[in-house]
Motif scaffolding. Structure first.
Motif, mmCIF file in Angstrom:
data_model
loop_
_atom_site.group_PDB
_atom_site.id
_atom_site.type_symbol
_atom_site.label_atom_id
_atom_site.label_comp_id
_atom_site.label_asym_id
_atom_site.label_seq_id
_atom_site.Cartn_x
_atom_site.Cartn_y
_atom_site.Cartn_z
ATOM 1 N N GLY A 1 0.856 -1.156 0.024
ATOM 2 C CA GLY A 1 -0.094 -0.077 0.030
ATOM 3 C C GLY A 1 0.837 1.415 0.048
ATOM 4 N N LEU A 2 1.955 1.356 -0.356
ATOM 5 C CA LEU A 2 2.920 2.671 -0.226
ATOM 6 C C LEU A 2 2.728 3.320 -1.344
ATOM 7 C CD1 LEU A 2 6.465 0.798 0.825
ATOM 8 C CD2 LEU A 2 4.943 1.939 2.230
ATOM 9 N N GLY A 3 2.385 3.017 -2.354
ATOM 10 C CA GLY A 3 1.874 3.791 -3.644
ATOM 11 C C GLY A 3 0.771 4.258 -3.278
ATOM 12 N N ALA A 4 -0.489 3.884 -2.848
ATOM 13 C CA ALA A 4 -1.521 4.672 -2.539
ATOM 14 C C ALA A 4 -1.156 5.679 -1.077
ATOM 15 C CB ALA A 4 -2.570 3.847 -1.962
ATOM 16 N N ARG A 5 -0.421 5.254 -0.225
ATOM 17 C CA ARG A 5 0.030 6.153 0.712
ATOM 18 C C ARG A 5 1.003 7.276 0.342
ATOM 19 N NH1 ARG A 5 2.189 1.792 4.964
ATOM 20 N NH2 ARG A 5 3.210 3.300 6.185
ATOM 21 N N LEU A 6 1.469 7.089 -0.577
ATOM 22 C CA LEU A 6 2.547 8.077 -1.105
ATOM 23 C C LEU A 6 1.500 8.964 -2.010
ATOM 24 C CD1 LEU A 6 5.157 9.245 -1.550
ATOM 25 C CD2 LEU A 6 5.591 7.699 -3.234
ATOM 26 N N ALA A 7 0.788 8.784 -2.565
ATOM 27 C CA ALA A 7 -0.148 9.619 -3.538
ATOM 28 C C ALA A 7 -1.018 10.486 -2.294
ATOM 29 C CB ALA A 7 -1.101 8.526 -4.315
ATOM 30 N N THR A 8 -1.469 9.706 -1.323
ATOM 31 C CA THR A 8 -2.327 10.664 -0.292
ATOM 32 C C THR A 8 -1.377 11.470 0.460
ATOM 33 O OG1 THR A 8 -3.717 8.468 -0.021
ATOM 34 C CG2 THR A 8 -3.610 10.110 1.832
ATOM 35 N N ALA A 9 -0.052 11.162 0.768
ATOM 36 C CA ALA A 9 0.737 12.051 1.533
ATOM 37 C C ALA A 9 0.773 13.495 0.385
ATOM 38 C CB ALA A 9 2.095 11.473 1.783
ATOM 39 N N VAL A 10 1.319 13.006 -0.909
ATOM 40 C CA VAL A 10 1.211 14.195 -1.848
ATOM 41 C C VAL A 10 0.085 14.878 -1.769
ATOM 42 C CG1 VAL A 10 1.124 14.769 -4.395
ATOM 43 C CG2 VAL A 10 2.895 12.887 -3.483
ATOM 44 N N ARG A 11 -0.989 14.368 -1.744
ATOM 45 C CA ARG A 11 -2.417 15.147 -1.749
ATOM 46 C C ARG A 11 -2.363 16.022 -0.555
ATOM 47 N NH1 ARG A 11 -7.079 11.613 -0.194
ATOM 48 N NH2 ARG A 11 -6.081 12.115 1.813
ATOM 49 N N ASP A 12 -2.268 15.380 0.528
ATOM 50 C CA ASP A 12 -2.332 15.968 1.702
ATOM 51 C C ASP A 12 -1.229 17.289 2.021
ATOM 52 O OD1 ASP A 12 -4.258 14.408 2.293
ATOM 53 O OD2 ASP A 12 -3.005 13.144 3.960
ATOM 54 N N HIS A 13 -0.020 17.043 1.492
ATOM 55 C CA HIS A 13 0.886 17.996 1.573
ATOM 56 C C HIS A 13 0.476 19.359 0.649
ATOM 57 C CE1 HIS A 13 4.987 19.678 2.042
ATOM 58 N NE2 HIS A 13 5.019 19.899 0.888
ATOM 59 N N LEU A 14 0.046 19.001 -0.315
ATOM 60 C CA LEU A 14 -0.624 20.202 -1.367
ATOM 61 C C LEU A 14 -1.592 20.874 -0.815
ATOM 62 C CD1 LEU A 14 0.285 18.279 -4.970
ATOM 63 C CD2 LEU A 14 1.850 20.124 -3.751
ATOM 64 N N ALA A 15 -2.573 20.168 0.024
ATOM 65 C CA ALA A 15 -3.745 20.645 0.357
ATOM 66 C C ALA A 15 -3.838 22.175 0.720
ATOM 67 C CB ALA A 15 -4.473 20.044 1.122
ATOM 68 N N PRO A 16 -2.827 22.472 1.415
ATOM 69 C CA PRO A 16 -2.760 24.083 2.180
ATOM 70 C C PRO A 16 -2.897 24.996 0.879
ATOM 71 C CG PRO A 16 -1.482 22.725 3.523
ATOM 72 C CD PRO A 16 -1.828 21.731 2.418
ATOM 73 N N TYR A 17 -2.125 24.527 -0.041
ATOM 74 C CA TYR A 17 -1.862 25.554 -1.326
ATOM 75 C C TYR A 17 -3.402 25.996 -2.028
ATOM 76 C CZ TYR A 17 2.971 24.104 -0.551
ATOM 77 O OH TYR A 17 4.300 24.307 0.118
ATOM 78 N N GLU A 18 -4.215 24.957 -1.627
ATOM 79 C CA GLU A 18 -5.566 25.122 -2.391
ATOM 80 C C GLU A 18 -5.242 25.272 -4.193
ATOM 81 O OE1 GLU A 18 -7.398 28.530 -0.349
ATOM 82 O OE2 GLU A 18 -7.733 27.324 1.151
ATOM 83 N N LEU A 19 -4.858 24.585 -4.667
ATOM 84 C CA LEU A 19 -4.538 24.394 -6.073
ATOM 85 C C LEU A 19 -5.743 24.224 -6.830
ATOM 86 C CD1 LEU A 19 -1.304 22.006 -5.962
ATOM 87 C CD2 LEU A 19 -1.548 24.613 -6.079
ATOM 88 N N LYS A 20 -5.961 24.637 -7.889
ATOM 89 C CA LYS A 20 -7.106 24.546 -8.678
ATOM 90 C C LYS A 20 -7.075 23.185 -9.190
ATOM 91 C CE LYS A 20 -9.732 25.993 -12.539
ATOM 92 N NZ LYS A 20 -10.331 27.156 -13.495
#
Length: 153
Positions: free
Chosen positions: A100-119
């Motif tokens: 499950g590391l790939g999914a955890r990595l993608a989720t970590a990326v999503r969560d890390h980027l969340a504060p930027y409020e990217l479109k």
């Protein structure tokens, strides 16, 4: 900005299994990342060390580290940190796949980027749609709006 994602017990990111995801550039094993991408990642076969190094310098990088501290996975994000990001070069070492590391990595990326409020955060995948769906990615609803400029044309 460096982010270390650990579980509350300090034993890795959210899974408590000793794996840790970190954005610290000095932790990356650049030689290993180059080896993975240039010899085992179908989209980057033959990529030069210079190209890998330049891509790392221009990106937000995520390393996954095993319980022993060795790097076991990688992903990078090309972003302006204001409106857009592109997730790419996601790679998990063969010995660590199926955990499950790939999914955890993608989720970590999503969560890390969340504060930027990217479109928009995008990625391209040939065969890992289900993995990225776990992090909330969907297929492009209007692909006819997308265009590319490619060296291979």
């Amino acid at each position: 900005m460096t982010t270390t994602m650990r579980s509350e017990d300090g034993n890795g990111d959210k899974g408590g299994d000793g794996y840790e995801i970190d954005t610290a550039p000095d932790r990356l094993d650049v030689g290993l990342v180059h080896h993975w991408l240039s010899t085992d990642a179908f989209w980057a076969l033959g990529r030069s060390r210079d190209t890998v190094e330049r891509s790392l310098r221009g990106s937000l990088n995520f390393g996954v580290y095993g319980p022993d501290g060795d790097q076991v996975a990688y992903a990078r994000v090309v972003t302006d940190r204001a409106t857009f990001a592109w997730l790419c070069d996601v790679y998990v070492a063969p010995a660590h796949r199926g955990r499950g590391l790939g999914a955890r990595l993608a989720t970590a990326v999503r969560d890390h980027l969340a504060p930027y409020e990217l479109k928009r955060t995008m990625l391209a995948t040939v065969d890992a749609h289900e993995l990225y769906a776990k992090a909330g990615f969907i297929t492009v609803p209007d692909p006819e709006h997308l265009m590319i400029l490619s060296r291979e044309q």
